[in-house]
Design an enzyme around this catalytic site. Structure first.
Site, mmCIF file in Angstrom:
data_model
loop_
_atom_site.group_PDB
_atom_site.id
_atom_site.type_symbol
_atom_site.label_atom_id
_atom_site.label_comp_id
_atom_site.label_asym_id
_atom_site.label_seq_id
_atom_site.Cartn_x
_atom_site.Cartn_y
_atom_site.Cartn_z
ATOM 1 N N ILE A 22 -6.674 -8.049 2.251
ATOM 2 C CA ILE A 22 -7.233 -7.996 3.554
ATOM 3 C C ILE A 22 -8.493 -7.541 3.792
ATOM 4 O O ILE A 22 -9.089 -8.171 4.925
ATOM 5 C CB ILE A 22 -5.903 -7.609 4.660
ATOM 6 C CG1 ILE A 22 -4.751 -8.459 4.392
ATOM 7 C CG2 ILE A 22 -6.358 -7.803 6.181
ATOM 8 C CD1 ILE A 22 -3.453 -7.967 5.244
ATOM 9 N N TYR A 155 7.026 3.950 4.812
ATOM 10 C CA TYR A 155 5.983 3.104 5.391
ATOM 11 C C TYR A 155 6.447 2.638 6.692
ATOM 12 O O TYR A 155 5.556 2.406 7.381
ATOM 13 C CB TYR A 155 6.099 1.932 4.129
ATOM 14 C CG TYR A 155 5.215 0.746 4.336
ATOM 15 C CD1 TYR A 155 3.668 0.848 4.258
ATOM 16 C CD2 TYR A 155 5.660 -0.459 4.862
ATOM 17 C CE1 TYR A 155 2.858 -0.128 4.268
ATOM 18 C CE2 TYR A 155 4.715 -1.450 5.352
ATOM 19 C CZ TYR A 155 3.507 -1.409 4.680
ATOM 20 O OH TYR A 155 2.449 -2.478 5.097
#
Length: 255
Positions: A22, A155
């Site tokens: 990204i 996470y």
């Protein structure tokens, strides 16, 4: 959206974790939209060199680990030495690794939080003196911040912290008119699947088959699609958008 709303001509951009996925797609998008200079950071000089070959002369690679305060200070110094002030900061660098609740070690905890939470916090704080008034900060979180995905509790929680930072900082920075927003990608086909989550092609194929039925879009996202949302949040078109979470997930957690 006007023809000039996504125009970043003469602007200086900084993207952490900009050598792949990204971050790299966003760097390319900003350059395509006219950015004068795009700083990209990463932990691998080899990957940064390859990214620079892809992006061209307007990309400035800087080897830096966001989990290292000294690296962030060096990054600040390099940008300042060029006489640059930042129009856009995309705090994108992050990691994704599995952890088994019940047997998670303190090293695993520190590894995730040092990059995804501490690293992001001090990235923005370190570079804040270089941000122009009325500039834009975009934080990369994840739809995992809103889901209890199994074996990813570290996470998930780290990305929830990122979402919270955007809310707080939008208030903290209101006097400087700096906007702070969050992009929360859904499942996106990036190298983190192999390099972080240890997925094999068979695993990725099974995940794709699951998404065909679970997500209205019926597929994984592409890095350039997430980059397009990042550019919107950083652009003049989003001048009245502040403190939000934009989920670019093909509808996976929306319906």
């Amino acid at each position: 959206m006007s023809a000039t709303s996504n125009d970043f001509s003469e602007q200086v951009i900084l993207i952490t974790g900009g050598s792949s996925g990204i971050g790299l797609a966003s760097a390319q998008a900003f350059i395509n939209a006219g950015a004068k200079r795009v700083y990209i950071t990463g932990r691998s000089q080899a990957r940064l060199t390859k990214a620079r070959e892809i992006l061209g002369d307007r990309a400035i690679p800087v080897e830096a680990d966001v989990a290292s305060i000294s690296d962030l200070q060096t990054l600040h110094a390099k940008v300042a030495a060029n006489g640059d002030k930042l129009d856009v900061l995309f705090a994108n660098a992050g990691i994704a690794i599995h952890n088994q609740f019940g047997s998670t070690t303190d090293v695993e905890f520190a590894t995730t939080f040092d990059t995804n939470v501490k690293g992001l916090f001090f990235t923005v704080q370190s570079l804040l003196p270089l941000m122009k008034p009325a500039s834009a900060i975009v934080l990369n979180a994840s739809i995992a911040a809103s889901k209890g995905m199994p074996n990813l509790s570290l996470y998930n929680a780290s990305k929830a912290a990122v979402r919270s930072f955007a809310r707080s900082w939008a208030n903290d920075l209101k006097d400087s008119l700096i906007r702070v927003n969050t992009i929360s990608p859904g499942v996106t086909r990036t190298p983190i699947m192999e390099n972080g989550l240890g997925m094999k092609e068979e695993d990725i194929a099974h995940f794709s088959a699951y998404l065909a039925g679970a997500a209205p879009a019926g597929r994984m996202g592409r890095p350039e699609e997430i980059a397009a949302a990042v550019l919107f949040l950083a652009s003049k078109a989003a001048s009245y958008v502040n403190g939000v979470e934009l989920c670019a997930d093909g509808g996976l957690i929306q319906v």
